[in-house]
Each structure stands twice: as C-alpha cells, then as structure tokens.
Enzyme design. Structure first.
Site, PDB file in Angstrom:
ATOM      1  N   ASP A 131      64.411   6.220  61.401  1.00  0.00           N
ATOM      2  CA  ASP A 131      65.054   5.309  62.351  1.00  0.00           C
ATOM      3  C   ASP A 131      64.007   4.359  62.929  1.00  0.00           C
ATOM      4  O   ASP A 131      62.891   4.766  63.259  1.00  0.00           O
ATOM      5  CB  ASP A 131      65.737   6.115  63.466  1.00  0.00           C
ATOM      6  CG  ASP A 131      66.736   5.284  64.248  1.00  0.00           C
ATOM      7  OD1 ASP A 131      67.941   5.557  64.131  1.00  0.00           O
ATOM      8  OD2 ASP A 131      66.309   4.363  64.978  1.00  0.00           O
ATOM      9  N   ASN A 174      77.932   9.353  64.911  1.00  0.00           N
ATOM     10  CA  ASN A 174      78.685   8.678  65.960  1.00  0.00           C
ATOM     11  C   ASN A 174      79.798   7.834  65.345  1.00  0.00           C
ATOM     12  O   ASN A 174      79.567   7.135  64.357  1.00  0.00           O
ATOM     13  CB  ASN A 174      77.747   7.768  66.766  1.00  0.00           C
ATOM     14  CG  ASN A 174      76.690   8.554  67.517  1.00  0.00           C
ATOM     15  OD1 ASN A 174      76.967   9.647  68.023  1.00  0.00           O
ATOM     16  ND2 ASN A 174      75.478   8.039  67.592  1.00  0.00           N
ATOM     17  N   GLY A 198      79.039   5.615  70.825  1.00  0.00           N
ATOM     18  CA  GLY A 198      77.819   4.816  70.799  1.00  0.00           C
ATOM     19  C   GLY A 198      77.442   4.289  69.434  1.00  0.00           C
ATOM     20  O   GLY A 198      76.281   3.942  69.203  1.00  0.00           O
ATOM     21  N   GLN A 199      78.409   4.224  68.500  1.00  0.00           N
ATOM     22  CA  GLN A 199      78.081   3.670  67.182  1.00  0.00           C
ATOM     23  C   GLN A 199      77.711   2.196  67.318  1.00  0.00           C
ATOM     24  O   GLN A 199      78.423   1.419  67.968  1.00  0.00           O
ATOM     25  CB  GLN A 199      79.270   3.821  66.219  1.00  0.00           C
ATOM     26  CG  GLN A 199      78.943   3.349  64.805  1.00  0.00           C
ATOM     27  CD  GLN A 199      80.056   3.620  63.797  1.00  0.00           C
ATOM     28  OE1 GLN A 199      81.125   4.147  64.154  1.00  0.00           O
ATOM     29  NE2 GLN A 199      79.813   3.272  62.545  1.00  0.00           N
ATOM     30  N   HIS A 205      76.402   6.903  59.099  1.00  0.00           N
ATOM     31  CA  HIS A 205      75.045   7.452  58.995  1.00  0.00           C
ATOM     32  C   HIS A 205      74.970   8.754  59.761  1.00  0.00           C
ATOM     33  O   HIS A 205      75.581   8.901  60.826  1.00  0.00           O
ATOM     34  CB  HIS A 205      74.016   6.458  59.534  1.00  0.00           C
ATOM     35  CG  HIS A 205      74.379   5.848  60.855  1.00  0.00           C
ATOM     36  ND1 HIS A 205      75.274   4.813  60.975  1.00  0.00           N
ATOM     37  CD2 HIS A 205      73.985   6.145  62.104  1.00  0.00           C
ATOM     38  CE1 HIS A 205      75.411   4.488  62.245  1.00  0.00           C
ATOM     39  NE2 HIS A 205      74.640   5.297  62.951  1.00  0.00           N
ATOM     40  N   HIS A 249      72.478  11.047  61.825  1.00  0.00           N
ATOM     41  CA  HIS A 249      71.184  11.147  62.490  1.00  0.00           C
ATOM     42  C   HIS A 249      70.645  12.559  62.279  1.00  0.00           C
ATOM     43  O   HIS A 249      71.384  13.538  62.434  1.00  0.00           O
ATOM     44  CB  HIS A 249      71.340  10.945  64.006  1.00  0.00           C
ATOM     45  CG  HIS A 249      71.812   9.585  64.422  1.00  0.00           C
ATOM     46  ND1 HIS A 249      70.958   8.598  64.830  1.00  0.00           N
ATOM     47  CD2 HIS A 249      73.060   9.064  64.501  1.00  0.00           C
ATOM     48  CE1 HIS A 249      71.656   7.514  65.157  1.00  0.00           C
ATOM     49  NE2 HIS A 249      72.940   7.775  64.963  1.00  0.00           N
TER      50      HIS A 249
HETATM   51  P1  5GP Z   1      74.308   4.507  65.915  1.00  0.00           P
HETATM   52  O1  5GP Z   1      74.028   4.060  67.341  1.00  0.00           O
HETATM   53  O2  5GP Z   1      75.186   3.516  65.185  1.00  0.00           O
HETATM   54  O3  5GP Z   1      74.809   5.911  65.803  1.00  0.00           O
HETATM   55  O4  5GP Z   1      72.894   4.533  65.210  1.00  0.00           O
HETATM   56  C1  5GP Z   1      72.323   3.414  64.605  1.00  0.00           C
HETATM   57  C2  5GP Z   1      70.860   3.715  64.447  1.00  0.00           C
HETATM   58  O5  5GP Z   1      70.305   2.790  63.517  1.00  0.00           O
HETATM   59  C3  5GP Z   1      70.042   3.587  65.740  1.00  0.00           C
HETATM   60  O6  5GP Z   1      69.387   4.817  66.027  1.00  0.00           O
HETATM   61  C4  5GP Z   1      69.071   2.446  65.447  1.00  0.00           C
HETATM   62  O7  5GP Z   1      67.808   2.639  66.031  1.00  0.00           O
HETATM   63  C5  5GP Z   1      69.009   2.445  63.918  1.00  0.00           C
HETATM   64  N1  5GP Z   1      68.726   1.160  63.323  1.00  0.00           N
HETATM   65  C6  5GP Z   1      69.315  -0.030  63.615  1.00  0.00           C
HETATM   66  N2  5GP Z   1      68.817  -1.017  62.837  1.00  0.00           N
HETATM   67  C7  5GP Z   1      67.905  -0.428  62.026  1.00  0.00           C
HETATM   68  C8  5GP Z   1      67.055  -0.940  60.995  1.00  0.00           C
HETATM   69  O8  5GP Z   1      67.042  -2.122  60.665  1.00  0.00           O
HETATM   70  N3  5GP Z   1      66.242  -0.050  60.372  1.00  0.00           N
HETATM   71  C9  5GP Z   1      66.219   1.273  60.714  1.00  0.00           C
HETATM   72  N4  5GP Z   1      65.372   2.061  60.038  1.00  0.00           N
HETATM   73  N5  5GP Z   1      67.014   1.792  61.665  1.00  0.00           N
HETATM   74  C10 5GP Z   1      67.836   0.943  62.324  1.00  0.00           C
END
Ligand code: 5GP
Ligand code: ZN
Length: 114
Positions: free
Chosen positions: A30, A87, A93-94, A100, A102
C-alpha cells in the site's frame, strides 16, 4: 477500466512494489501504509465493489484469501497474526473502486475497527 488506478497498476502503467503475482491475482505494498506491513491483494480483472461479485467469482475471491495467507507465511508474520479487510462502499471507507483485500500486520491491531 481505463480510469481505474489498480487496473493501471496491473498493466504497469503506474509503479508499485509488487510482492506476488500470478495469472489472476497481484499483491503489492500500500502506498500509504496503516500498519508496519500493509499489502493489497487484488484480482487482475476489474470488479468495482464486493456488491458486483457473481457466483462464478467464488474461486477468485478465495484465491485472494489464500494468497494473503501464503504471503503472511512467506513474509514471516503468520504466527504473530494479521488482519484482512475488504471495504465495500462509502460507509466502510472504500476509496478505490476495484476490489482489494488489505493485509495488515506488524503491530497489535485494535478491535473493533473505527
Ligand atoms: P480502500 O480505502 O478503498 O479500502 O483502500 C484503498 C487503498 O489503496 C488505501 O489504503 C490507499 O492507501 C491505497 N492506494 C491508493 N492509491 C494507491 C496507489 O496508487 N498505489 C498503491 N500501492 N496503493 C494505493
Ligand atoms: Zn480496475
């Protein structure tokens, strides 16, 4: 999906620190880690949210979890423990609209999550 950041990452149009890859799944670190170890395990195929999963995706989603467990062993934190989180939509919080998983580890994680 042309404007999806994770599809771009799969196509190597944006860089990532990749930890695992096969024909269906890719795992990478991440960009903004919420724990000392924070990986994202994603399907290579674009699926917008968990609500878009279909019956035929069961094996693919299982593969995400099997990959996470395998990485936990390989990276040495399986015994200490880890958390997997997916999420779905705003209340969870998506922020990236490509499903994906985590994989968080490396510290004591509180429960319940905020
Ligand atoms: P969500 O909030 O949708 O469950 O998680 C999205 C995750 O993607 C976040 O933890 C954020 O830091 C990560 N993320 C967003 N953009 C990028 C990116 O360009 N590269 C990487 N490696 N992670 C990303
Ligand atoms: Zn995508």
């Amino acid at each position: 999906m042309d404007d999806c950041i994770f599809c771009k990452l799969v196509k190597r149009e944006i860089p990532a620190k990749i930890a695992y890859e096969d024909d269906q799944v890719i795992a990478f670190h991440d960009i903004d880690p919420k724990a000392p170890i924070h990986l994202l395990v994603i399907p290579k195929r674009h699926i917008t949210t968990l609500n878009d999963l279909e019956e035929g995706d069961a094996a693919l989603v299982g593969r995400l979890q099997v990959t996470a467990a395998k990485l936990a062993k390989e990276l040495g934190f399986a015994e200490a423990g880890y958390r997997v989180v997916m999420n779905c939509n705003e209340d969870a919080g998506q922020t990236v609209w490509h499903i994906h998983m985590h994989l968080l580890a490396g510290r004591s994680l509180t429960w319940p999550p905020g």
